[in-house]
Design a protein around this motif. Sequence first.
Motif, PDB file in Angstrom:
ATOM      1  N   LEU A 138       0.766  -1.280   0.096  1.00  0.00           N
ATOM      2  CA  LEU A 138       0.101  -0.116  -0.031  1.00  0.00           C
ATOM      3  C   LEU A 138       0.824   1.088   0.016  1.00  0.00           C
ATOM      4  O   LEU A 138       0.328   2.486  -0.763  1.00  0.00           O
ATOM      5  N   GLY A 139       2.046   1.251   0.734  1.00  0.00           N
ATOM      6  CA  GLY A 139       2.841   2.475   0.818  1.00  0.00           C
ATOM      7  C   GLY A 139       3.500   2.792  -0.387  1.00  0.00           C
ATOM      8  O   GLY A 139       3.730   3.630  -1.118  1.00  0.00           O
ATOM      9  N   VAL A 140       3.801   1.481  -1.250  1.00  0.00           N
ATOM     10  CA  VAL A 140       4.510   1.828  -2.590  1.00  0.00           C
ATOM     11  C   VAL A 140       3.221   2.307  -3.580  1.00  0.00           C
ATOM     12  O   VAL A 140       3.417   3.164  -4.399  1.00  0.00           O
ATOM     13  N   GLY A 141       2.215   1.728  -3.352  1.00  0.00           N
ATOM     14  CA  GLY A 141       1.321   2.101  -4.364  1.00  0.00           C
ATOM     15  C   GLY A 141       0.634   3.455  -4.237  1.00  0.00           C
ATOM     16  O   GLY A 141       0.383   4.351  -5.203  1.00  0.00           O
ATOM     17  N   GLY A 142       0.802   3.951  -2.756  1.00  0.00           N
ATOM     18  CA  GLY A 142       0.255   5.394  -2.697  1.00  0.00           C
ATOM     19  C   GLY A 142       1.540   6.491  -2.875  1.00  0.00           C
ATOM     20  O   GLY A 142       1.307   7.592  -2.733  1.00  0.00           O
ATOM     21  N   SER A 143       2.657   6.003  -3.229  1.00  0.00           N
ATOM     22  CA  SER A 143       3.645   7.073  -3.499  1.00  0.00           C
ATOM     23  C   SER A 143       3.543   7.750  -4.491  1.00  0.00           C
ATOM     24  O   SER A 143       2.775   7.510  -5.760  1.00  0.00           O
ATOM     25  N   LYS A 144       3.769   9.063  -4.816  1.00  0.00           N
ATOM     26  CA  LYS A 144       3.718   9.960  -5.683  1.00  0.00           C
ATOM     27  C   LYS A 144       4.250   9.628  -6.883  1.00  0.00           C
ATOM     28  O   LYS A 144       4.047  10.184  -8.068  1.00  0.00           O
ATOM     29  N   CYS A 145       5.468   8.848  -6.884  1.00  0.00           N
ATOM     30  CA  CYS A 145       6.262   8.604  -7.972  1.00  0.00           C
ATOM     31  C   CYS A 145       6.001   7.270  -8.581  1.00  0.00           C
ATOM     32  O   CYS A 145       6.442   6.776  -9.558  1.00  0.00           O
ATOM     33  N   THR A 146       4.774   6.663  -8.228  1.00  0.00           N
ATOM     34  CA  THR A 146       4.117   5.551  -8.722  1.00  0.00           C
ATOM     35  C   THR A 146       2.987   5.775  -9.481  1.00  0.00           C
ATOM     36  O   THR A 146       2.074   6.834  -9.187  1.00  0.00           O
ATOM     37  N   ASN A 147       2.465   4.919 -10.359  1.00  0.00           N
ATOM     38  CA  ASN A 147       1.114   5.055 -11.221  1.00  0.00           C
ATOM     39  C   ASN A 147       0.336   3.911 -10.974  1.00  0.00           C
ATOM     40  O   ASN A 147      -0.508   3.527 -11.511  1.00  0.00           O
ATOM     41  N   PHE A 148       0.490   3.105  -9.782  1.00  0.00           N
ATOM     42  CA  PHE A 148      -0.435   2.168  -9.528  1.00  0.00           C
ATOM     43  C   PHE A 148      -1.892   2.726  -9.344  1.00  0.00           C
ATOM     44  O   PHE A 148      -2.904   1.966  -9.513  1.00  0.00           O
ATOM     45  N   ILE A 149      -1.865   3.680  -8.489  1.00  0.00           N
ATOM     46  CA  ILE A 149      -3.210   4.414  -8.143  1.00  0.00           C
ATOM     47  C   ILE A 149      -3.137   5.668  -8.873  1.00  0.00           C
ATOM     48  O   ILE A 149      -2.557   6.701  -8.552  1.00  0.00           O
ATOM     49  N   PRO A 150      -4.117   5.855  -9.815  1.00  0.00           N
ATOM     50  CA  PRO A 150      -4.126   7.297 -10.371  1.00  0.00           C
ATOM     51  C   PRO A 150      -4.496   8.442  -9.638  1.00  0.00           C
ATOM     52  O   PRO A 150      -4.335   9.476  -9.871  1.00  0.00           O
ATOM     53  N   ASP A 151      -5.711   8.032  -8.962  1.00  0.00           N
ATOM     54  CA  ASP A 151      -6.296   9.366  -8.491  1.00  0.00           C
ATOM     55  C   ASP A 151      -5.597   9.658  -7.275  1.00  0.00           C
ATOM     56  O   ASP A 151      -4.936   8.838  -6.213  1.00  0.00           O
ATOM     57  N   ALA A 152      -5.402  10.938  -6.652  1.00  0.00           N
ATOM     58  CA  ALA A 152      -4.548  11.515  -5.858  1.00  0.00           C
ATOM     59  C   ALA A 152      -5.436  11.177  -4.393  1.00  0.00           C
ATOM     60  O   ALA A 152      -4.780  11.114  -3.373  1.00  0.00           O
ATOM     61  N   ARG A 153      -6.464  11.309  -4.513  1.00  0.00           N
ATOM     62  CA  ARG A 153      -7.176  11.027  -3.050  1.00  0.00           C
ATOM     63  C   ARG A 153      -7.185   9.709  -2.814  1.00  0.00           C
ATOM     64  O   ARG A 153      -6.922   9.353  -1.354  1.00  0.00           O
ATOM     65  N   ARG A 154      -7.168   8.743  -3.436  1.00  0.00           N
ATOM     66  CA  ARG A 154      -6.963   7.371  -3.365  1.00  0.00           C
ATOM     67  C   ARG A 154      -5.549   7.084  -2.973  1.00  0.00           C
ATOM     68  O   ARG A 154      -5.279   6.375  -1.932  1.00  0.00           O
ATOM     69  N   LYS A 155      -4.523   7.712  -3.394  1.00  0.00           N
ATOM     70  CA  LYS A 155      -3.287   7.651  -2.956  1.00  0.00           C
ATOM     71  C   LYS A 155      -2.896   8.117  -1.504  1.00  0.00           C
ATOM     72  O   LYS A 155      -2.581   7.338  -0.750  1.00  0.00           O
ATOM     73  N   THR A 156      -3.746   9.264  -1.149  1.00  0.00           N
ATOM     74  CA  THR A 156      -3.592   9.724   0.245  1.00  0.00           C
ATOM     75  C   THR A 156      -4.134   8.629   1.004  1.00  0.00           C
ATOM     76  O   THR A 156      -3.612   8.389   2.231  1.00  0.00           O
ATOM     77  N   LYS A 157      -5.442   7.827   0.745  1.00  0.00           N
ATOM     78  CA  LYS A 157      -5.971   7.033   1.525  1.00  0.00           C
ATOM     79  C   LYS A 157      -4.947   5.651   1.557  1.00  0.00           C
ATOM     80  O   LYS A 157      -4.971   4.908   2.687  1.00  0.00           O
ATOM     81  N   ALA A 158      -4.365   5.405   0.465  1.00  0.00           N
ATOM     82  CA  ALA A 158      -3.463   4.206   0.607  1.00  0.00           C
ATOM     83  C   ALA A 158      -2.222   4.586   1.656  1.00  0.00           C
ATOM     84  O   ALA A 158      -1.803   3.714   2.363  1.00  0.00           O
ATOM     85  N   ASP A 159      -1.822   5.719   1.560  1.00  0.00           N
ATOM     86  CA  ASP A 159      -0.822   5.986   2.595  1.00  0.00           C
ATOM     87  C   ASP A 159      -1.294   5.881   4.032  1.00  0.00           C
ATOM     88  O   ASP A 159      -0.624   5.255   4.830  1.00  0.00           O
ATOM     89  N   ILE A 160      -2.515   6.324   4.323  1.00  0.00           N
ATOM     90  CA  ILE A 160      -3.092   6.405   5.612  1.00  0.00           C
ATOM     91  C   ILE A 160      -3.199   4.867   6.282  1.00  0.00           C
ATOM     92  O   ILE A 160      -2.957   4.411   7.276  1.00  0.00           O
ATOM     93  N   ALA A 161      -3.639   4.094   5.032  1.00  0.00           N
ATOM     94  CA  ALA A 161      -3.892   2.707   5.504  1.00  0.00           C
ATOM     95  C   ALA A 161      -2.759   2.068   5.893  1.00  0.00           C
ATOM     96  O   ALA A 161      -2.669   1.064   6.500  1.00  0.00           O
ATOM     97  N   SER A 162      -1.670   2.320   4.914  1.00  0.00           N
ATOM     98  CA  SER A 162      -0.281   1.803   5.101  1.00  0.00           C
ATOM     99  C   SER A 162       0.217   2.247   6.466  1.00  0.00           C
ATOM    100  O   SER A 162       0.937   1.444   7.259  1.00  0.00           O
TER     101      SER A 162
END
Length: 189
Positions: A97-121
Motif C-alpha cells: 500500500l505504501g509503494v502504491g500510494g507513493s507519488k512517484c508510482t502510477n499504480f493508483i492514478p487518483d490523488a485522493r486514493r493515494k492519500t487513503k493508501a498512505d494512511i492505510a499503510s
Amino acid sequence: MSARCTHVLGLLLSIIGFLGTIFICALPLWKVSAFVGSSITTSQIDFVGLWVTCVIRSTGKMQCKSYNSIQDLPQDLQDARVLIVFAIIIQFCGILLGVGGSKCTNFIPDARRKTKADIASGVLFLIAARLVALPVYWTTHAIFKDMFNPDLTNNQRTELGASLYIGWVSAGLLYLGGALLCCSYFCRN
C-alpha cells in the motif's frame, strides 16, 4: 518537511522494521542460557528460537533441532510465533500500500486514493508494530521474572537473546514509520 520526504522516510523506516521482524522470526536467539559443568569441557550454550532450538558445545559443534510439536515450545514463544507471523503478513501488505500510494508510482492514478493508501499503510504499520512489541515484551518480562526466581538454579536461568534487542528496535522503527506515513496526509493538505 514536505509530504514526499515524510512519505519516503516513513516507508524506509517501515521497510527496515520489516527486515528486522523477519530476522527475529528466523533467528534462534530469543532466549540464551549457558551451562558450565565441573570442568570447561562440559560447557554448552543453548539458544531458543521460534522455530528451532540450538546447542553449542564446548567442542565448537553446533546442533539445531526443530520442535516436534508446538507443546515443546514455552507458552510465551508459542504466542510470539503467531503474532510475529501475522505482523510479517501485515507489514508486507503495508509495504504494498505504501509503494502504491507513493507519488512517484502510477499504480493508483487518483490523488485522493493515494492519500487513503498512505494512511492505510501507516495504520497497518502501527498495528504490526504493536504485534511485534507485545511478544518481545512478554518474553523479556518472563526472562527478567525468572532471573530473580530463587527456585531456579543458575543453569536453568536464561538471558535476553539478540532477537529481543532487534525486536525492540524493529517495533520502534515500525511505530515511527507508521506515524510518518499517517502524518504525510497532513503534510499534503
